[in-house]
Design a protein around this motif. Structure first.
Motif, PDB file in Angstrom:
ATOM      1  N   TRP A 123       0.851  -1.187   0.000  1.00 18.59           N
ATOM      2  CA  TRP A 123       0.000   0.000   0.000  1.00 18.59           C
ATOM      3  C   TRP A 123       0.884   1.234   0.000  1.00 18.59           C
ATOM      4  O   TRP A 123       1.771   1.385   0.843  1.00 18.59           O
ATOM      5  N   VAL A 149      -2.639  -1.402  -3.335  1.00 20.02           N
ATOM      6  CA  VAL A 149      -3.391  -0.152  -3.193  1.00 20.02           C
ATOM      7  C   VAL A 149      -2.460   1.012  -3.489  1.00 20.02           C
ATOM      8  O   VAL A 149      -1.365   1.109  -2.919  1.00 20.02           O
ATOM      9  N   GLU A 151      -2.652   5.300  -3.800  1.00 21.52           N
ATOM     10  CA  GLU A 151      -3.431   6.517  -3.625  1.00 21.52           C
ATOM     11  C   GLU A 151      -2.532   7.714  -3.944  1.00 21.52           C
ATOM     12  O   GLU A 151      -1.474   7.873  -3.335  1.00 21.52           O
ATOM     13  N   GLU A 171      -5.253  -3.540  -7.166  1.00 21.42           N
ATOM     14  CA  GLU A 171      -6.712  -3.665  -7.219  1.00 21.42           C
ATOM     15  C   GLU A 171      -7.434  -2.368  -6.861  1.00 21.42           C
ATOM     16  O   GLU A 171      -8.554  -2.153  -7.319  1.00 21.42           O
ATOM     17  N   HIS A 172      -6.817  -1.520  -6.045  1.00 21.91           N
ATOM     18  CA  HIS A 172      -7.461  -0.287  -5.601  1.00 21.91           C
ATOM     19  C   HIS A 172      -6.626   0.899  -6.078  1.00 21.91           C
ATOM     20  O   HIS A 172      -5.444   1.007  -5.740  1.00 21.91           O
ATOM     21  N   LYS A 174      -6.728   5.186  -6.433  1.00 22.77           N
ATOM     22  CA  LYS A 174      -7.447   6.386  -6.019  1.00 22.77           C
ATOM     23  C   LYS A 174      -6.654   7.628  -6.426  1.00 22.77           C
ATOM     24  O   LYS A 174      -5.457   7.727  -6.157  1.00 22.77           O
ATOM     25  N   HIS A 192     -11.262  -1.467  -8.282  1.00 21.88           N
ATOM     26  CA  HIS A 192     -11.983  -0.359  -7.663  1.00 21.88           C
ATOM     27  C   HIS A 192     -11.191   0.926  -7.914  1.00 21.88           C
ATOM     28  O   HIS A 192     -10.011   1.002  -7.569  1.00 21.88           O
TER      29      HIS A 192
END
Length: 418
Positions: A123, A149, A151, A171-172, A174, A192
């Motif tokens: 992450w 993840v 971001e 997968e994520h 943002k 997502h």
């Protein structure tokens, strides 16, 4: 009487904890605070070097960018390279450096980002706020088998960085704020994605290619509307187009007003394209929200090539469809045979559209909605427009949807909506 032991009393001293747990305790601190724990004792001297969470927070006592860069460079050199990272947080949110404008240095975020990737971080969050001009991240692709993840907030992003073909576990994804100056955002694995308040280029449409996507939030962006490629696995999506969207016109509802002086659609000829920009990519959803300010014409434009929404069951729209006979909403529903619930969200102030040429033409003959059961209207308390939706006559507002005739349930939810 003998004193009760620590174990029998249920109390455990911090020195009794195993090293792995102490490393996680150190991870709760900023990088600078974590390094300072090395002065506590001989046992704590090297715990920070293998902490599973790395947090670089420049508002933690740093007076200059140069001082932060020097600290971070030595930090990464001394960290145990065999120690893997669970997560890395680089947070510059609203941080102020003394005499920042007089310094030639930029925060060396690229170096820190590469270090996190090399340590197999799962992450990564990069949040940087620099007033007026976002910090541009290095235009290099990320390659990691472990990153799940990512971001990115308040940063400028170019093409190579958003090619995530080298991150098969991601997968994520943002994006908040910042500027996406990329022709394509692509990932074979992302499921997502959230894009909130981002800026896109005004001269071309960024293509979003994420075929494994399950959920999407795209809202409050500025610049040209991005082009959504096919997303066959998409289940839920929310798209909100604000007045900052490039695809708007003050003269007509569909753009191309013919006024060469129109700052909006008159300048959009260079990025116009045939076919759906948004709706085709959203056509596989079962739950869909479509919101737009009155002069943003993208949804109405896309309906010229309206795809079939063969899985759609729940739909929310605001006033972008409200011309004199609501033909846009009728068209959308004709292409959504399984829809069960419609929510109409009305703002506090009525829209004042310029009527289009065919707005007074009769609609197609009313058709039965075999699955539609509920029509929900959300509006400001006392909004008289609600009554026009209740009129069952075909010539009135919502007449193409004969609620009484087909036994539909209408719910009037009077509330203050955003």
């Amino acid at each position: 009487m003998r004193k009760m032991s620590a174990a029998s009393s249920g109390r455990v001293k911090i020195g009794d904890l195993p090293d792995d747990l102490l490393r996680r305790v150190v991870s709760l601190l900023s990088a600078r605070q974590a390094v300072q724990t090395s002065a506590l004792s001989r046992r704590w001297r090297h715990l920070w070097r293998s902490a599973p969470l790395l947090q670089i927070l420049p508002n933690d006592g740093f007076r200059t960018v140069r001082g932060l860069n020097e600290f971070a460079k030595h930090l990464l050199l001394l960290r145990d390279r065999a120690a893997l990272l669970d997560a890395c947080v680089i947070n510059f949110d609203f941080c102020e450096f003394e005499s920042y404008q007089d310094l030639p240095d930029d925060p060396d975020v690229g170096l820190w980002l590469r270090h996190a990737v090399s340590c197999q971080a799962q992450w990564i969050r990069v949040e940087i706020y620099v007033e007026d001009d976002p910090l541009c991240l290095p235009d290099l692709p990320l390659v990691s088998k472990h990153l799940r993840v990512l971001e990115l907030k308040y940063v400028k992003i170019k093409d190579s960085l958003v090619d995530f073909s080298g991150c098969p576990a991601l997968e994520h994804l943002k994006f908040w704020g910042g500027f996406i100056h990329a022709h394509t955002i692509s990932s074979p694995s992302v499921k997502h994605m959230i894009m909130d308040g981002c800026g896109f280029n005004r001269k071309f449409r960024t293509r979003i290619s994420v075929p494994s996507l399950i959920s999407l939030q795209l809202k409050h962006f500025w610049g040209a509307t991005p082009f959504l490629e096919d997303m066959p696995l998409l289940v839920t999506a929310s798209v909100s187009l604000s007045d900052d969207c490039r695809d708007r016109c003050v003269n007509t509802e569909f753009g191309k007003c013919g006024d060469p002086g129109c700052f909006d659609c008159g300048a959009n000829k260079v990025i116009d394209c045939d076919g759906c920009v948004l709706l085709q990519g959203l056509s596989g959803t079962s739950t869909l929200e479509l919101k737009a300010e009155s002069r943003v014409f993208m949804f109405r434009r896309d309906l010229r090539w309206c795809p079939m929404f063969s899985k759609l069951k729940t739909l929310l729209v605001n006033e972008w469809f409200m011309n004199s006979n609501m033909s846009e909403l009728a068209c959308l529903l004709e292409h959504a045979p399984l829809v069960e619930k419609i929510t109409l969200q009305l703002s506090t102030e009525p829209y004042n559209f310029v009527e289009i040429e065919d707005s007074d033409k009769p609609l197609k003959q009313a058709f039965p909605f075999k699955n539609l059961k509920i029509v929900e209207i959300k509006c400001h308390e006392g909004d008289e427009r609600v009554n026009s939706f209740k009129d069952p006559e075909p010539k009135q507002r919502f007449g193409f949807l004969p609620m009484k005739k087909w036994g539909l349930q209408m719910i009037d939810v009077s509330e203050r909506v955003e």
